[in-house]
Design a protein around this motif. Structure first.
Motif, PDB file in Angstrom:
ATOM      1  N   ASP A 221      32.269 -17.343  20.102  1.00 35.15           N
ATOM      2  CA  ASP A 221      30.937 -17.648  20.804  1.00 35.15           C
ATOM      3  C   ASP A 221      30.758 -17.055  22.185  1.00 35.15           C
ATOM      4  OD1 ASP A 221      30.485 -20.274  20.058  1.00 35.15           O
ATOM      5  OD2 ASP A 221      31.577 -21.477  20.941  1.00 35.15           O
ATOM      6  N   TRP A 222      32.005 -15.775  22.319  1.00 32.62           N
ATOM      7  CA  TRP A 222      32.129 -14.636  23.694  1.00 32.62           C
ATOM      8  C   TRP A 222      32.466 -13.288  22.938  1.00 32.62           C
ATOM      9  CZ3 TRP A 222      36.315 -12.876  25.605  1.00 32.62           C
ATOM     10  CH2 TRP A 222      36.068 -11.942  26.483  1.00 32.62           C
ATOM     11  N   ILE A 223      32.025 -11.883  23.316  1.00 31.23           N
ATOM     12  CA  ILE A 223      32.829 -11.164  23.168  1.00 31.23           C
ATOM     13  C   ILE A 223      32.729 -10.364  24.277  1.00 31.23           C
ATOM     14  CG2 ILE A 223      31.958 -11.123  20.440  1.00 31.23           C
ATOM     15  CD1 ILE A 223      29.990  -9.892  20.783  1.00 31.23           C
ATOM     16  N   ASP A 224      33.331  -9.012  24.054  1.00 30.55           N
ATOM     17  CA  ASP A 224      33.705  -8.321  25.478  1.00 30.55           C
ATOM     18  C   ASP A 224      34.473  -6.908  24.596  1.00 30.55           C
ATOM     19  OD1 ASP A 224      32.848  -6.919  27.750  1.00 30.55           O
ATOM     20  OD2 ASP A 224      33.742  -8.689  28.811  1.00 30.55           O
ATOM     21  N   TYR A 225      34.431  -6.384  25.686  1.00 31.83           N
ATOM     22  CA  TYR A 225      34.580  -4.591  25.066  1.00 31.83           C
ATOM     23  C   TYR A 225      35.522  -3.952  26.102  1.00 31.83           C
ATOM     24  CZ  TYR A 225      34.642   0.119  23.568  1.00 31.83           C
ATOM     25  OH  TYR A 225      35.474   1.242  23.339  1.00 31.83           O
ATOM     26  N   SER A 226      36.611  -3.398  26.128  1.00 30.76           N
ATOM     27  CA  SER A 226      37.603  -2.725  27.066  1.00 30.76           C
ATOM     28  C   SER A 226      37.463  -1.788  26.237  1.00 30.76           C
ATOM     29  CB  SER A 226      38.476  -3.270  27.294  1.00 30.76           C
ATOM     30  OG  SER A 226      39.252  -2.342  28.585  1.00 30.76           O
ATOM     31  N   ALA A 227      36.634  -0.400  27.031  1.00 32.85           N
ATOM     32  CA  ALA A 227      36.840   1.071  26.629  1.00 32.85           C
ATOM     33  C   ALA A 227      38.153   1.581  26.803  1.00 32.85           C
ATOM     34  CB  ALA A 227      35.932   1.262  27.041  1.00 32.85           C
ATOM     35  N   LYS A 228      38.337   0.975  28.523  1.00 34.57           N
ATOM     36  CA  LYS A 228      39.675   2.056  28.819  1.00 34.57           C
ATOM     37  C   LYS A 228      40.556   1.289  27.737  1.00 34.57           C
ATOM     38  CE  LYS A 228      42.532   1.473  33.290  1.00 34.57           C
ATOM     39  NZ  LYS A 228      42.434   1.276  34.885  1.00 34.57           N
ATOM     40  N   PHE A 229      41.170   0.220  27.807  1.00 42.78           N
ATOM     41  CA  PHE A 229      42.298  -0.482  26.978  1.00 42.78           C
ATOM     42  C   PHE A 229      41.642  -0.504  25.795  1.00 42.78           C
ATOM     43  CE2 PHE A 229      42.830  -1.735  31.224  1.00 42.78           C
ATOM     44  CZ  PHE A 229      43.997  -1.312  31.690  1.00 42.78           C
ATOM     45  N   LYS A 230      41.146   0.126  24.867  1.00 42.65           N
ATOM     46  CA  LYS A 230      40.278  -0.209  23.247  1.00 42.65           C
ATOM     47  C   LYS A 230      41.253  -1.336  22.725  1.00 42.65           C
ATOM     48  CE  LYS A 230      39.934   4.160  24.134  1.00 42.65           C
ATOM     49  NZ  LYS A 230      38.485   4.905  24.311  1.00 42.65           N
ATOM     50  N   TYR A 231      40.285  -2.044  23.545  1.00 43.32           N
ATOM     51  CA  TYR A 231      40.060  -3.211  22.676  1.00 43.32           C
ATOM     52  C   TYR A 231      38.964  -4.379  22.765  1.00 43.32           C
ATOM     53  CZ  TYR A 231      42.350  -5.557  26.702  1.00 43.32           C
ATOM     54  OH  TYR A 231      42.535  -6.406  28.219  1.00 43.32           O
ATOM     55  N   ILE A 232      39.015  -5.221  22.229  1.00 39.19           N
ATOM     56  CA  ILE A 232      37.695  -6.401  21.352  1.00 39.19           C
ATOM     57  C   ILE A 232      38.339  -7.559  22.094  1.00 39.19           C
ATOM     58  CG2 ILE A 232      35.038  -7.581  20.400  1.00 39.19           C
ATOM     59  CD1 ILE A 232      34.979  -4.662  18.869  1.00 39.19           C
ATOM     60  N   LEU A 233      37.542  -8.181  23.212  1.00 34.98           N
ATOM     61  CA  LEU A 233      38.047  -9.760  23.007  1.00 34.98           C
ATOM     62  C   LEU A 233      37.223 -10.821  22.614  1.00 34.98           C
ATOM     63  CD1 LEU A 233      38.332  -8.234  26.163  1.00 34.98           C
ATOM     64  CD2 LEU A 233      40.283 -10.178  26.560  1.00 34.98           C
ATOM     65  N   PHE A 234      36.680 -11.352  22.607  1.00 33.16           N
ATOM     66  CA  PHE A 234      36.292 -12.874  21.084  1.00 33.16           C
ATOM     67  C   PHE A 234      37.041 -14.268  21.769  1.00 33.16           C
ATOM     68  CE2 PHE A 234      39.100 -10.930  17.821  1.00 33.16           C
ATOM     69  CZ  PHE A 234      38.775 -12.499  17.059  1.00 33.16           C
ATOM     70  N   GLN A 235      35.714 -14.928  21.874  1.00 27.12           N
ATOM     71  CA  GLN A 235      36.551 -16.759  22.195  1.00 27.12           C
ATOM     72  C   GLN A 235      35.731 -18.022  20.979  1.00 27.12           C
ATOM     73  OE1 GLN A 235      34.748 -18.994  25.214  1.00 27.12           O
ATOM     74  NE2 GLN A 235      34.824 -20.196  23.617  1.00 27.12           N
ATOM     75  N   THR A 236      36.566 -18.353  20.437  1.00 30.09           N
ATOM     76  CA  THR A 236      36.076 -19.027  19.296  1.00 30.09           C
ATOM     77  C   THR A 236      35.993 -20.342  19.423  1.00 30.09           C
ATOM     78  OG1 THR A 236      38.245 -19.265  18.540  1.00 30.09           O
ATOM     79  CG2 THR A 236      37.085 -17.229  17.648  1.00 30.09           C
ATOM     80  N   THR A 237      35.248 -21.128  18.347  1.00 28.86           N
ATOM     81  CA  THR A 237      35.649 -22.866  19.028  1.00 28.86           C
ATOM     82  C   THR A 237      35.234 -23.455  17.287  1.00 28.86           C
ATOM     83  OG1 THR A 237      34.200 -22.202  21.234  1.00 28.86           O
ATOM     84  CG2 THR A 237      33.696 -24.361  20.181  1.00 28.86           C
ATOM     85  N   LYS A 238      36.699 -24.204  16.958  1.00 26.94           N
ATOM     86  CA  LYS A 238      36.112 -24.622  15.685  1.00 26.94           C
ATOM     87  C   LYS A 238      36.411 -26.315  15.985  1.00 26.94           C
ATOM     88  CE  LYS A 238      38.449 -25.113  11.952  1.00 26.94           C
ATOM     89  NZ  LYS A 238      39.787 -24.650  10.617  1.00 26.94           N
TER      90      LYS A 238
END
Length: 323
Positions: free
Chosen positions: A302-319
């Motif tokens: 449902d949602w995504i974001d990106y942290s260039a500083k900490f080198k990871y992608i965040l995402f939220q799922t719904t099930k």
């Protein structure tokens, strides 16, 4: 859907995807996540509460209980110290460090969606109000745009009312908070979609500065602030830039592919894009692909974001879980 499925429940989970080793890590259950990119923290809601997850310690703290509010990333102050929200006919601000909640103003005409929005300098706040009809018993189908000044603790209202029936409306600041943009999107009378961009001077008596209309065959239109004078416009399958000073737009370039999610990455001139097969792409403002990552999840993202500083992608799922 059967009667048994009607008794089911939905679970929302938040994860990180580590770019260096392609690993996925579960963070917490929750929804409406908002990243604090500078301090490496995450705001999210869970069980009618507002929580703050700290990646450095791997734990969450409770910020507010009985939290019933629609919020987004623009509710966060630029310095990441404050967070604003509308709840129970109040415009409130919470100090993320101390957890203290202050009421900025009270009104039974406050609109929850779209949520309030900070200016980039942290001096102003945009929020909407829904006026009552002349009989004072029912609300109209229109909204006013209001500007809250944190220095004077006063509000200024645009002397223009915007119809919201069948429209989506969005607001923001540009030109170092000297101007306000308002976008409205609705279906045209003869088909297709119409997006109107209105720009007002931010003053004691805000007046119209410029306007532009976008005609699109699809509803897939998004508009972001690129810099203080330039808007980035994703119109259907094309992307281009619009300068509010010259009222000129660049030649649209193809934005190929069917994308479910597209967001501008905070503090970067880049977009994060989610494809229907859960592939994440980082694209520049010209629509060109720079990076690509495959997320190992079968749940709906449902949602995504990106942290260039900490080198990871965040995402939220719904099930959805049947009973």
């Amino acid at each position: 859907m059967t009667d048994e499925e009607d008794l089911g429940y939905t679970v929302s989970k938040i994860y990180t995807y580590n770019i260096s080793d392609s690993s996925t890590r579960y963070i917490t259950n929750g929804f409406s996540p908002i990243t604090l990119l500078n301090s490496n923290k995450l705001l999210y809601q869970y069980s009618n509460q507002l929580w703050l997850y700290d990646f450095s310690i791997g734990d969450s703290i409770l910020l507010a209980d009985n939290f019933f509010a629609f919020v987004n990333e623009y509710c966060l102050s630029p310095d990441e110290n404050y967070f604003v929200f509308v709840n129970d006919s109040s415009l409130n601000r919470i100090n993320i460090q101390t957890k203290e909640i202050n009421t900025l103003l009270k009104s039974n005409q406050l609109v929850e969606i779209p949520a309030p929005k900070y200016s980039d300098d942290g001096k102003y706040l945009l929020y909407l109000t829904n006026p009552v009809r002349r009989n004072d018993l029912t609300y109209s189908d229109s909204v006013y745009v209001n500007i809250y000044n944190f220095n004077s603790r006063t509000s200024t209202r645009l002397d223009t009312i915007f119809k919201i029936s069948g429209n989506s409306i969005n607001t923001g600041f540009i030109d170092n908070s000297k101007k306000i943009y308002i976008t409205r999107q609705n279906e045209g009378e003869t088909g297709g979609w119409i997006v109107k961009i209105l720009i007002y001077n931010n003053s004691s008596a805000p007046d119209l500065f410029a306007k532009r209309t976008i005609y699109s065959s699809t509803y897939d239109n998004k508009i972001w602030k690129l810099d203080e004078n330039t808007m980035l416009v994703l119109e259907g399958l094309s992307i281009y830039q619009y300068n509010i000073i010259s009222d000129q737009a660049t030649v649209p370039k193809g934005f190929m592919g069917f994308w479910e999610k597209v967001r501008k990455i905070k503090n970067l001139d880049s977009l994060i894009v989610l494809s229907p097969i859960n592939t994440i792409e980082i694209r520049n403002i010209y629509g060109e692909k720079e990076e690509e990552y495959s997320l190992n999840t079968k749940e709906e993202i449902d949602w995504i974001d990106y942290s260039a500083k900490f080198k990871y992608i965040l995402f939220q799922t719904t099930k959805y879980h049947p009973q």
